[in-house]
Design a protein around this motif. Structure first.
Motif, PDB file in Angstrom:
ATOM      1  N   MET A 148       0.851  -1.180   0.000  1.00 19.97           N
ATOM      2  CA  MET A 148       0.000   0.000   0.000  1.00 19.97           C
ATOM      3  C   MET A 148       0.891   1.235   0.000  1.00 19.97           C
ATOM      4  O   MET A 148       1.803   1.365   0.792  1.00 19.97           O
ATOM      5  N   SER A 149       0.630   2.163  -0.891  1.00 19.21           N
ATOM      6  CA  SER A 149       1.439   3.366  -0.965  1.00 19.21           C
ATOM      7  C   SER A 149       0.935   4.416   0.019  1.00 19.21           C
ATOM      8  O   SER A 149      -0.199   4.367   0.487  1.00 19.21           O
ATOM      9  N   ALA A 150       1.772   5.366   0.308  1.00 26.22           N
ATOM     10  CA  ALA A 150       1.397   6.430   1.253  1.00 26.22           C
ATOM     11  C   ALA A 150       0.254   7.262   0.693  1.00 26.22           C
ATOM     12  O   ALA A 150      -0.607   7.727   1.426  1.00 26.22           O
ATOM     13  N   GLY A 151       0.209   7.419  -0.616  1.00 24.16           N
ATOM     14  CA  GLY A 151      -0.861   8.205  -1.243  1.00 24.16           C
ATOM     15  C   GLY A 151      -2.223   7.557  -1.080  1.00 24.16           C
ATOM     16  O   GLY A 151      -3.231   8.217  -0.947  1.00 24.16           O
ATOM     17  N   ALA A 152      -2.287   6.232  -1.084  1.00 20.83           N
ATOM     18  CA  ALA A 152      -3.560   5.530  -0.956  1.00 20.83           C
ATOM     19  C   ALA A 152      -4.158   5.740   0.425  1.00 20.83           C
ATOM     20  O   ALA A 152      -5.355   5.904   0.588  1.00 20.83           O
ATOM     21  N   GLY A 153      -3.311   5.743   1.459  1.00 19.67           N
ATOM     22  CA  GLY A 153      -3.803   5.968   2.812  1.00 19.67           C
ATOM     23  C   GLY A 153      -4.343   7.379   2.985  1.00 19.67           C
ATOM     24  O   GLY A 153      -5.366   7.607   3.600  1.00 19.67           O
ATOM     25  N   PHE A 154      -3.630   8.337   2.441  1.00 20.41           N
ATOM     26  CA  PHE A 154      -4.062   9.731   2.539  1.00 20.41           C
ATOM     27  C   PHE A 154      -5.346   9.967   1.759  1.00 20.41           C
ATOM     28  O   PHE A 154      -6.230  10.676   2.215  1.00 20.41           O
ATOM     29  N   GLY A 155      -5.451   9.335   0.594  1.00 16.94           N
ATOM     30  CA  GLY A 155      -6.659   9.483  -0.223  1.00 16.94           C
ATOM     31  C   GLY A 155      -7.893   8.958   0.482  1.00 16.94           C
ATOM     32  O   GLY A 155      -8.993   9.455   0.292  1.00 16.94           O
ATOM     33  N   GLY A 156      -7.717   7.947   1.322  1.00 20.76           N
ATOM     34  CA  GLY A 156      -8.844   7.416   2.075  1.00 20.76           C
ATOM     35  C   GLY A 156      -9.376   8.396   3.107  1.00 20.76           C
ATOM     36  O   GLY A 156     -10.523   8.319   3.532  1.00 20.76           O
ATOM     37  N   LEU A 157      -8.558   9.343   3.529  1.00 19.09           N
ATOM     38  CA  LEU A 157      -8.988  10.357   4.491  1.00 19.09           C
ATOM     39  C   LEU A 157      -9.745  11.504   3.835  1.00 19.09           C
ATOM     40  O   LEU A 157     -10.513  12.192   4.489  1.00 19.09           O
ATOM     41  N   LEU A 158      -9.513  11.712   2.546  1.00 17.09           N
ATOM     42  CA  LEU A 158     -10.128  12.853   1.880  1.00 17.09           C
ATOM     43  C   LEU A 158     -11.643  12.741   1.810  1.00 17.09           C
ATOM     44  O   LEU A 158     -12.340  13.734   1.977  1.00 17.09           O
ATOM     45  N   HIS A 159     -12.160  11.561   1.575  1.00 18.60           N
ATOM     46  CA  HIS A 159     -13.603  11.402   1.436  1.00 18.60           C
ATOM     47  C   HIS A 159     -14.349  11.786   2.720  1.00 18.60           C
ATOM     48  O   HIS A 159     -15.282  12.591   2.656  1.00 18.60           O
ATOM     49  N   PRO A 160     -13.989  11.275   3.891  1.00 22.58           N
ATOM     50  CA  PRO A 160     -14.685  11.682   5.116  1.00 22.58           C
ATOM     51  C   PRO A 160     -14.533  13.171   5.422  1.00 22.58           C
ATOM     52  O   PRO A 160     -15.467  13.811   5.891  1.00 22.58           O
ATOM     53  N   VAL A 161     -13.364  13.723   5.133  1.00 20.37           N
ATOM     54  CA  VAL A 161     -13.149  15.153   5.375  1.00 20.37           C
ATOM     55  C   VAL A 161     -14.040  15.974   4.440  1.00 20.37           C
ATOM     56  O   VAL A 161     -14.674  16.945   4.863  1.00 20.37           O
ATOM     57  N   ALA A 162     -14.101  15.575   3.183  1.00 19.06           N
ATOM     58  CA  ALA A 162     -14.948  16.289   2.227  1.00 19.06           C
ATOM     59  C   ALA A 162     -16.416  16.192   2.632  1.00 19.06           C
ATOM     60  O   ALA A 162     -17.154  17.174   2.543  1.00 19.06           O
ATOM     61  N   GLN A 163     -16.826  15.011   3.087  1.00 13.94           N
ATOM     62  CA  GLN A 163     -18.211  14.845   3.553  1.00 13.94           C
ATOM     63  C   GLN A 163     -18.486  15.752   4.742  1.00 13.94           C
ATOM     64  O   GLN A 163     -19.538  16.379   4.819  1.00 13.94           O
ATOM     65  N   ALA A 164     -17.558  15.829   5.664  1.00 13.01           N
ATOM     66  CA  ALA A 164     -17.733  16.677   6.845  1.00 13.01           C
ATOM     67  C   ALA A 164     -17.817  18.144   6.445  1.00 13.01           C
ATOM     68  O   ALA A 164     -18.660  18.890   6.969  1.00 13.01           O
ATOM     69  N   LEU A 165     -17.000  18.564   5.508  1.00  8.96           N
ATOM     70  CA  LEU A 165     -17.034  19.956   5.058  1.00  8.96           C
ATOM     71  C   LEU A 165     -18.337  20.283   4.343  1.00  8.96           C
ATOM     72  O   LEU A 165     -18.893  21.357   4.520  1.00  8.96           O
ATOM     73  N   ARG A 166     -18.834  19.337   3.532  1.00 11.88           N
ATOM     74  CA  ARG A 166     -20.131  19.555   2.863  1.00 11.88           C
ATOM     75  C   ARG A 166     -21.247  19.657   3.890  1.00 11.88           C
ATOM     76  O   ARG A 166     -22.134  20.494   3.780  1.00 11.88           O
ATOM     77  N   GLY A 167     -21.193  18.805   4.910  1.00  6.17           N
ATOM     78  CA  GLY A 167     -22.195  18.861   5.971  1.00  6.17           C
ATOM     79  C   GLY A 167     -22.151  20.175   6.726  1.00  6.17           C
ATOM     80  O   GLY A 167     -23.189  20.769   7.032  1.00  6.17           O
ATOM     81  N   LEU A 168     -20.949  20.644   7.017  1.00  3.93           N
ATOM     82  CA  LEU A 168     -20.787  21.921   7.705  1.00  3.93           C
ATOM     83  C   LEU A 168     -21.317  23.067   6.842  1.00  3.93           C
ATOM     84  O   LEU A 168     -22.010  23.960   7.346  1.00  3.93           O
ATOM     85  N   ALA A 169     -21.008  23.040   5.552  1.00  5.11           N
ATOM     86  CA  ALA A 169     -21.494  24.091   4.646  1.00  5.11           C
ATOM     87  C   ALA A 169     -23.018  24.094   4.592  1.00  5.11           C
ATOM     88  O   ALA A 169     -23.648  25.160   4.624  1.00  5.11           O
ATOM     89  N   LYS A 170     -23.621  22.911   4.528  1.00  7.14           N
ATOM     90  CA  LYS A 170     -25.077  22.824   4.487  1.00  7.14           C
ATOM     91  C   LYS A 170     -25.692  23.351   5.785  1.00  7.14           C
ATOM     92  O   LYS A 170     -26.687  24.068   5.771  1.00  7.14           O
ATOM     93  N   TYR A 171     -25.077  23.017   6.913  1.00 13.18           N
ATOM     94  CA  TYR A 171     -25.553  23.508   8.207  1.00 13.18           C
ATOM     95  C   TYR A 171     -25.483  25.038   8.267  1.00 13.18           C
ATOM     96  O   TYR A 171     -26.438  25.694   8.678  1.00 13.18           O
ATOM     97  N   LEU A 172     -24.352  25.599   7.851  1.00 16.48           N
ATOM     98  CA  LEU A 172     -24.191  27.052   7.892  1.00 16.48           C
ATOM     99  C   LEU A 172     -25.168  27.759   6.952  1.00 16.48           C
ATOM    100  O   LEU A 172     -25.683  28.826   7.280  1.00 16.48           O
ATOM    101  N   GLN A 173     -25.441  27.161   5.803  1.00 19.61           N
ATOM    102  CA  GLN A 173     -26.433  27.741   4.897  1.00 19.61           C
ATOM    103  C   GLN A 173     -27.800  27.776   5.558  1.00 19.61           C
ATOM    104  O   GLN A 173     -28.541  28.745   5.416  1.00 19.61           O
TER     105      GLN A 173
END
Length: 73
Positions: A1-26
């Motif tokens: 497993m490459s280091a990039g694959a592990g980091f990429g797995g973190l992006l999806h939950p972070v992006a989901q959290a940011l979308r949720g926060l944006a929707k809440y603030l709206q």
């Protein structure tokens, strides 16, 4: 497993959290009011077409100006 694959797995939950926060603030800021108006208009079965977005915001602002209630700004 490459280091990039592990980091990429973190992006999806972070992006989901940011979308949720944006929707809440709206929601807190009232930016989703027109969407909610359209949903209500469709569900209530009005016989007239809904206001366009510009007319909706003008009407909402006019109602707030003539009936001031406790609001932050």
């Amino acid at each position: 497993m490459s280091a990039g694959a592990g980091f990429g797995g973190l992006l999806h939950p972070v992006a989901q959290a940011l979308r949720g926060l944006a929707k809440y603030l709206q929601g807190v800021m009232g930016a989703d009011a027109y969407r909610k108006y359209l949903e209500h208009h469709a569900a209530a079965g009005h016989g007239t077409p809904p206001m366009d977005e510009r007319a909706f915001w003008r009407d909402r602002t006019d109602r707030q100006d003539t009936n001031p209630q406790g609001r932050c700004c």
